[in-house]
Design an enzyme around this catalytic site. Structure first.
Site, PDB file in Angstrom:
ATOM      1  N   GLY A 228      27.049  60.328  15.092  1.00 18.61           N
ATOM      2  CA  GLY A 228      25.787  59.780  15.556  1.00 18.61           C
ATOM      3  C   GLY A 228      25.398  58.535  14.766  1.00 18.61           C
ATOM      4  O   GLY A 228      26.235  57.829  14.208  1.00 18.61           O
ATOM      5  N   ASP A 283      42.826  65.535  18.416  1.00 21.65           N
ATOM      6  CA  ASP A 283      43.131  66.326  19.614  1.00 21.65           C
ATOM      7  C   ASP A 283      44.058  65.612  20.589  1.00 21.65           C
ATOM      8  O   ASP A 283      44.531  66.218  21.558  1.00 21.65           O
ATOM      9  CB  ASP A 283      41.839  66.691  20.362  1.00 21.65           C
ATOM     10  CG  ASP A 283      40.968  67.655  19.586  1.00 21.65           C
ATOM     11  OD1 ASP A 283      41.441  68.182  18.565  1.00 21.65           O
ATOM     12  OD2 ASP A 283      39.813  67.882  19.989  1.00 21.65           O
ATOM     13  N   MET A 326      43.012  73.153  16.628  1.00 19.37           N
ATOM     14  CA  MET A 326      42.040  72.232  17.203  1.00 19.37           C
ATOM     15  C   MET A 326      42.380  71.904  18.661  1.00 19.37           C
ATOM     16  O   MET A 326      43.532  71.981  19.067  1.00 19.37           O
ATOM     17  CB  MET A 326      41.988  70.956  16.366  1.00 19.37           C
ATOM     18  CG  MET A 326      41.366  71.160  15.015  1.00 19.37           C
ATOM     19  SD  MET A 326      41.989  69.985  13.802  1.00 19.37           S
ATOM     20  CE  MET A 326      43.668  70.525  13.662  1.00 19.37           C
TER      21      MET A 326
END
Length: 544
Positions: A228, A283, A326
């Site tokens: 963020g 990922d 993951m």
């Protein structure tokens, strides 16, 4: 088939158009490289063929000055050729001076047969084709150009890392610094500390080749990171106040979306600032590119957890080892780690639904496997089975600072369900061990393969920014480094295709059932009618 050669520059005298004069003078401009003697279409505006470079340049400069953020830089040619190009300074700053590339005087490049990438080189998105297939979508090939749009002494570059950790972050930082310093002679480079927030918190650290010399041997990022904190106006204000003119942003799809907004604001202000993205996700779920850096390291390190689970499982009667890896939305780490290990009996990923009880369910398969083999190993991606957990545990609906939905722990939940099933049915006594190596994998340094890949990504980003390209992400497409528009890597995620041969290879390796009904398999295999040309054009118009 390569695009046809470009037509010669117009030499008509007497033109009083200053944009035409600039165009005639800058033969190496990217807009020049877009034009060829086939019919071209730039963002839906037709140009006659053969077209003069000067005419195209004069018109495209005017067009880019009024571009909306959603408009795309598209060039279409014969035989279905489409170039999804990236922005360039000359699109909105037509009068910038250019300079000879310092690489031509660099001793390291003195033995190179060809210093610079051919101006017309593009890389196809798809390499498998039939005899009558259209040439398809292409991206601009990455690499050094003959002319650059910065004097080395005028460059003030910054580097920022955002989002979660990933093996290779420090290698990318190191090679950005060394590439700028050793290849182009840049002296002013700073690191923005703590992610996007660091821009307006004014947290920076100087970066030199000496400072970053050994950082590739460490995990994490020396700059720190956060999720963020993206305020485009504040960030661009800070970039402008500091006099920064090259911004290198390392992060995943959310970070690249933020980079795209930063670029749009910079372009709106007509600033001479290049914005380059280096895509990062452990990922491997970023669209278009072959793979992301850190993925190979993650697959390799996952072997350690799988090996431990296998040793634990085979050392006891009816042993079960469960390993969570993951993969929030994409099961690439789980799939490739399973294929590499060969000790895994079942792999569960987000893209492939599964069920627990009943005929053909996971419990039935576990029971059969234990009877046949005496032990088994299950690998599950963190995003798998979320809909099953939601049936028994109320999702919180909470999100992290990046806007990602917080997942329920599939590994722990599945382990408890397996134990509960065998305990309640009293069919056999099992011994289950659960291993979650997630943060151990994220925190390690990158392996040799990822170190090389990270180096090439960083150098390609530097070459692109120096050559005046901006608003792009660098990535490997079919084994070639390319410059990709931000929107292409952020509009969707790369996912495992369970109707593809790679997933079939995994199923044949583990001998697990697909857990899919015959009706579902038939539905996803049924080919859909390809869109007509009219539908494609309507989609393009909607996009813009």
């Amino acid at each position: 088939m390569h695009p046809p050669p470009l037509p010669p520059l117009s030499t008509a005298a007497g033109s009083g158009d200053p944009q035409r004069a600039v165009a005639e003078a800058e033969r190496d401009s990217p807009t020049w490289r877009q034009i060829s003697d086939f019919s071209a279409t730039v963002r839906g505006k037709g140009f006659p063929s053969p077209a003069s470079y000067a005419n195209l340049r004069a018109r495209s400069v005017g067009d880019m000055a009024t571009l909306a953020p959603s408009e795309k830089k598209i060039v279409e040619g014969e035989f279905g050729y489409v170039l999804e190009d990236v922005p360039h300074f000359t699109d909105y700053l037509p009068d910038l001076p250019t300079y000879s590339n310092p690489l031509q005087d660099n001793p390291a490049y003195s033995v190179v047969k060809k210093y610079f990438v051919n101006a017309d080189d593009t890389v196809p998105e798809k390499v498998v084709a039939q005899k009558n297939s259209p040439r398809g979508i292409h991206f601009r090939r990455a690499g050094p150009r003959q002319r650059v749009y910065f004097e080395p002494e005028d460059v003030y570059a910054c580097i920022v890392t955002c989002g979660g950790l990933c093996p290779g972050l420090n290698t990318v930082i190191r090679e950005l610094v060394c590439g700028l310093s050793y290849m182009y002679g840049v002296k002013k480079i700073v690191g923005i500390e703590g992610g996007y927030r660091g821009f307006y918190a004014r947290n920076t650290m100087p970066l030199t080749p000496k400072i970053v010399n050994d950082i590739h041997k460490r995990g994490g990022t020396i700059l720190g990171t956060s999720r963020g904190g993206h305020d485009a106006m504040k960030i661009v204000d800070n970039i402008q106040d500091r006099g920064i003119n090259q911004v290198y942003i390392i992060g995943g799809d959310g970070t690249q979306k933020g980079a795209s907004v930063i670029f749009e604001e910079i372009r709106r202000r007509n600033l001479h600032v290049a914005v380059a993205g280096i895509p990062k996700t452990i990922d491997n779920d970023i669209a278009v590119i072959d793979k992301s850096f850190g993925f190979d390291t993650a697959v390799e390190e996952a072997q350690r957890a799988i090996n431990a689970a296998h040793v634990e499982a085979e050392s006891v009667e009816n042993g079960i080892g469960v390993v969570k890896l993951m993969g929030r939305h994409s099961g690439f780490i789980a799939m490739y780690a399973t294929l590499a290990s060969r000790d895994v009996d079942c792999c569960l990923i987000p893209e492939s639904p599964f069920y627990l009880e009943g005929k053909g369910g996971l419990f039935e398969y576990i029971e059969k496997r234990l009877k046949d083999n005496g032990h088994m190993v299950i690998v599950v991606a963190e995003g798998a089975g979320q809909e099953l957990i939601a049936e028994s545990i109320q999702p919180t609906g909470h999100k992290d600072a990046s806007g990602n939905k917080l997942l329920l722990d599939i590994g722990l939940w599945l382990s408890q369900k397996i134990k509960g099933y065998f305990t309640s049915n009293q069919k056999m006594v099992i011994n289950l061990k659960y291993i979650d190596p997630t943060y151990m994998i994220r925190a390690i340094p990158s392996n040799a393969s990822d170190n090389v890949y990270s180096t090439l990504l960083a150098q390609s980003a530097v070459h692109g920014a120096m050559a005046g390209y901006t608003g792009f992400t660098v990535g490997l497409v079919n084994g070639r480094h390319t410059y990709i528009p931000f929107y292409r890597v952020t509009q969707k995620r790369n996912k495992v295709v369970i109707t593809d041969r790679m997933w079939a290879r995994l199923l044949s390796s583990t001998n697990q059932p697909s857990f899919l009904s015959a009706e579902y398999i038939e539905e996803i295999k049924t080919p859909r009618e390809p869109p007509s040309k009219l539908q494609v054009r309507a989609l393009k118009q909607n996009d813009s």
